[in-house]
Design a protein around this motif. Sequence first.
Motif, short mmCIF file in Angstrom:
data_model
loop_
_atom_site.label_atom_id
_atom_site.label_comp_id
_atom_site.label_asym_id
_atom_site.label_seq_id
_atom_site.Cartn_x
_atom_site.Cartn_y
_atom_site.Cartn_z
N UNK A 1 0.62 -0.86 -0.22
CA UNK A 1 0.15 0.08 0.45
C UNK A 1 0.43 1.46 -0.21
N UNK A 2 1.74 0.76 0.36
CA UNK A 2 2.97 1.92 1.12
C UNK A 2 3.58 2.37 -0.54
N UNK A 3 3.75 1.50 -1.29
CA UNK A 3 4.68 1.20 -2.60
C UNK A 3 3.54 2.25 -4.05
N UNK A 4 2.29 1.35 -3.37
CA UNK A 4 1.33 2.44 -4.05
C UNK A 4 1.04 3.44 -3.94
N UNK B 1 -2.24 -10.26 -21.74
CA UNK B 1 -1.48 -9.51 -22.98
C UNK B 1 -1.55 -8.03 -22.50
N UNK B 2 -2.80 -7.35 -22.13
CA UNK B 2 -2.74 -6.37 -21.70
C UNK B 2 -2.65 -5.66 -20.97
N UNK B 3 -1.97 -6.43 -19.58
CA UNK B 3 -0.91 -5.89 -18.64
C UNK B 3 0.18 -6.33 -18.88
N UNK B 4 0.65 -7.28 -19.51
CA UNK B 4 2.19 -7.54 -20.04
C UNK B 4 2.71 -5.96 -20.71
N UNK B 5 1.89 -5.44 -21.57
CA UNK B 5 2.25 -4.48 -22.06
C UNK B 5 2.49 -3.39 -21.41
N UNK B 6 1.67 -3.10 -21.02
CA UNK B 6 1.25 -1.92 -19.67
C UNK B 6 2.70 -2.35 -18.45
N UNK B 7 2.75 -3.21 -17.80
CA UNK B 7 3.78 -2.92 -17.58
C UNK B 7 5.09 -3.16 -17.68
N UNK B 8 5.04 -3.30 -18.84
CA UNK B 8 6.31 -3.25 -19.93
C UNK B 8 7.37 -1.60 -20.07
N UNK B 9 5.55 -0.68 -20.78
CA UNK B 9 5.69 0.89 -21.46
C UNK B 9 6.16 1.39 -19.38
N UNK C 1 10.12 -0.53 -2.70
CA UNK C 1 8.66 -1.46 -1.64
C UNK C 1 8.42 -2.22 -2.64
N UNK C 2 7.64 -1.73 -3.90
CA UNK C 2 7.13 -2.59 -5.30
C UNK C 2 8.28 -3.59 -4.78
N UNK C 3 9.69 -3.75 -5.34
CA UNK C 3 10.28 -5.02 -5.36
C UNK C 3 10.30 -5.60 -4.22
N UNK C 4 10.61 -4.90 -2.94
CA UNK C 4 10.53 -6.00 -1.57
C UNK C 4 9.38 -7.19 -1.64
N UNK D 1 7.13 -13.26 -3.47
CA UNK D 1 7.45 -14.30 -4.45
C UNK D 1 6.24 -14.31 -5.29
N UNK D 2 6.72 -13.11 -6.17
CA UNK D 2 5.00 -12.60 -7.29
C UNK D 2 6.60 -13.02 -8.23
N UNK D 3 7.29 -13.16 -9.54
CA UNK D 3 8.18 -12.60 -10.35
C UNK D 3 8.03 -11.61 -11.26
N UNK D 4 6.62 -11.34 -11.72
CA UNK D 4 6.44 -10.87 -12.76
C UNK D 4 6.60 -9.14 -12.26
N UNK D 5 6.36 -8.29 -11.01
CA UNK D 5 6.58 -7.94 -9.94
C UNK D 5 7.78 -7.42 -9.75
N UNK D 6 8.85 -8.45 -9.60
CA UNK D 6 10.29 -8.30 -9.32
C UNK D 6 10.63 -8.34 -10.09
N UNK D 7 10.27 -8.27 -11.60
CA UNK D 7 11.23 -8.17 -13.29
C UNK D 7 10.86 -6.86 -13.42
N UNK D 8 9.32 -6.41 -13.25
CA UNK D 8 8.82 -5.02 -13.70
C UNK D 8 9.18 -3.87 -12.62
N UNK D 9 10.20 -4.58 -12.01
CA UNK D 9 10.46 -3.23 -10.67
C UNK D 9 12.03 -2.34 -10.84
N UNK D 10 12.45 -3.51 -11.66
CA UNK D 10 14.52 -3.72 -11.38
C UNK D 10 14.44 -2.31 -12.56
#
Lengths: 90, 90
Positions: free
Chosen positions: A8-11, B5-13, B48-51, B57-66
């Motif tokens: 929530x803080x991150x968001x 697919x929409x979520x993946x494009x959004x995350x990439x952008x 914080x999103x990365x942590x 243990x959500x890989x897309x969330x980890x990758x999207x924030x590096x």
Amino acid sequence: MSPTSLGLVAGTLTSIAAIPQLVKTLRTRHARDISIWQPLLLAIGVALWLIYGILIQDLPLILANIIPLACNVMLAILKLRYRNDCDALD
Amino acid sequence: MSPTSLGLVAGTLTSIAAIPQLVKTLRTRHARDISIWQPLLLAIGVALWLIYGILIQDLPLILANIIPLACNVMLAILKLRYRNDCDALD
């Protein structure tokens, strides 16, 4: 701090991050050093996140993307509006 | 287009959005019109999103924030580095 509180803080932080930039750009009326691509890619990206949130009916995802969408659309418009001959868009 | 697919494009952008700004700032060596708060809030927020991604243990969330973490930390440092007397941080 629980993972949910951390999320929530991150968001909250990523949601409000563009507000100070918008305030500064409106106040100074200069956007020379800003690349149009950042607000443009963020505006399109968060718009797609918003549509994704609506499609999967996820309220936090919808709420988290409304402020960044408004701010980044306005920043992209201001970058074009305050541009002059010496001011590259890239 | 499926919601995934929409979520993946959004995350990439949203992941790559800070790259053009970083390139521009490195190239021009000017950051006058950039508010330090945007890269700073985004850097802390995506860290914080990365942590959060690691904790749940959500890989897309980890990758999207590096990439955004690296770009926004560098942008905040460059804003401080290219600052001069006429250049406000806000």
